[in-house]
Every structure is written in C-alpha cells, then in structure tokens.
Design a protein around this motif. Structure first.
Motif, PDB file in Angstrom:
ATOM      1  N   LYS A  19       0.832  -1.198   0.000  1.00 19.92           N
ATOM      2  CA  LYS A  19       0.000   0.000   0.000  1.00 19.92           C
ATOM      3  C   LYS A  19       0.873   1.258   0.000  1.00 19.92           C
ATOM      4  CE  LYS A  19      -3.563   2.350   2.660  1.00 19.92           C
ATOM      5  NZ  LYS A  19      -4.326   2.372   3.903  1.00 19.92           N
ATOM      6  N   LYS A  20       1.913   1.265   0.832  1.00 21.42           N
ATOM      7  CA  LYS A  20       2.805   2.418   0.910  1.00 21.42           C
ATOM      8  C   LYS A  20       3.525   2.634  -0.420  1.00 21.42           C
ATOM      9  CE  LYS A  20       6.435   4.422   3.734  1.00 21.42           C
ATOM     10  NZ  LYS A  20       7.264   4.284   4.930  1.00 21.42           N
ATOM     11  N   LYS A  24       3.276   5.928  -2.899  1.00 22.78           N
ATOM     12  CA  LYS A  24       4.454   6.660  -3.365  1.00 22.78           C
ATOM     13  C   LYS A  24       4.452   6.745  -4.890  1.00 22.78           C
ATOM     14  CE  LYS A  24       8.391   6.397  -1.035  1.00 22.78           C
ATOM     15  NZ  LYS A  24       9.603   5.839  -0.398  1.00 22.78           N
ATOM     16  N   ALA A  25       4.116   5.645  -5.556  1.00 22.89           N
ATOM     17  CA  ALA A  25       4.094   5.634  -7.021  1.00 22.89           C
ATOM     18  C   ALA A  25       3.016   6.576  -7.544  1.00 22.89           C
ATOM     19  CB  ALA A  25       3.855   4.218  -7.536  1.00 22.89           C
ATOM     20  N   ARG A  26       1.863   6.596  -6.879  1.00 21.45           N
ATOM     21  CA  ARG A  26       0.771   7.470  -7.287  1.00 21.45           C
ATOM     22  C   ARG A  26       1.176   8.941  -7.106  1.00 21.45           C
ATOM     23  NH1 ARG A  26      -3.024   5.873  -3.837  1.00 21.45           N
ATOM     24  NH2 ARG A  26      -3.291   3.942  -4.975  1.00 21.45           N
ATOM     25  N   ALA A  27       1.834   9.247  -6.001  1.00 21.32           N
ATOM     26  CA  ALA A  27       2.278  10.622  -5.757  1.00 21.32           C
ATOM     27  C   ALA A  27       3.339  11.031  -6.768  1.00 21.32           C
ATOM     28  CB  ALA A  27       2.819  10.759  -4.339  1.00 21.32           C
ATOM     29  N   LYS A  28       4.226  10.109  -7.100  1.00 24.80           N
ATOM     30  CA  LYS A  28       5.278  10.411  -8.065  1.00 24.80           C
ATOM     31  C   LYS A  28       4.670  10.651  -9.449  1.00 24.80           C
ATOM     32  CE  LYS A  28       9.679   8.706  -9.777  1.00 24.80           C
ATOM     33  NZ  LYS A  28      10.659   7.627  -9.752  1.00 24.80           N
ATOM     34  N   ALA A  29       3.674   9.847  -9.810  1.00 22.22           N
ATOM     35  CA  ALA A  29       3.025  10.002 -11.107  1.00 22.22           C
ATOM     36  C   ALA A  29       2.269  11.325 -11.181  1.00 22.22           C
ATOM     37  CB  ALA A  29       2.075   8.836 -11.367  1.00 22.22           C
TER      38      ALA A  29
END
Length: 60
Positions: A19-20, A24-29
């Motif tokens: 989940k973490k 992080k990947a969603r925030a980076k995208a």
C-alpha cells in the motif's frame, strides 16, 4: 494460550508495504512529493534555493 499466527502477521506487513509503495508511485506520477509523516516537507532538489537572489548580468 493460543500460538501466534505468524503467517497472518507477515501478510499484514506485506500488504502495508504494498500500500505504501503504491501511494508513493501514485504521488510520483502526479508530480507531488510523497510525505510519509516526516517532520520536514520534501522539496524539489532541482529547484534553486529560495534565498539565492537572481544575479543581474548587467550589474556586474
């Protein structure tokens, strides 16, 4: 006394990691810095420091 269910605990840890990582990947995208509860906000390392004034080439 019941024995601990290590498999369940491991699965919960794995799900939390996943989940973490996805957050992080969603925030980076999205182009936003990821904040995992740190005290100081994460800043763009490529941005110029805010206290550095722009130098005027004609002044100098």
């Amino acid at each position: 006394m019941a024995t601990p269910n290590y498999g369940y605990e491991k699965r919960q840890r794995e799900l939390a990691k996943k989940k973490k990582k996805e957050e992080k990947a969603r925030a980076k995208a999205a182009g936003k810095p990821y904040d995992d509860g740190q005290e100081e906000p994460i800043e763009n390392p490529m941005a110029p420091p805010p206290e550095a004034p722009a130098k005027d080439p004609a002044a100098g």
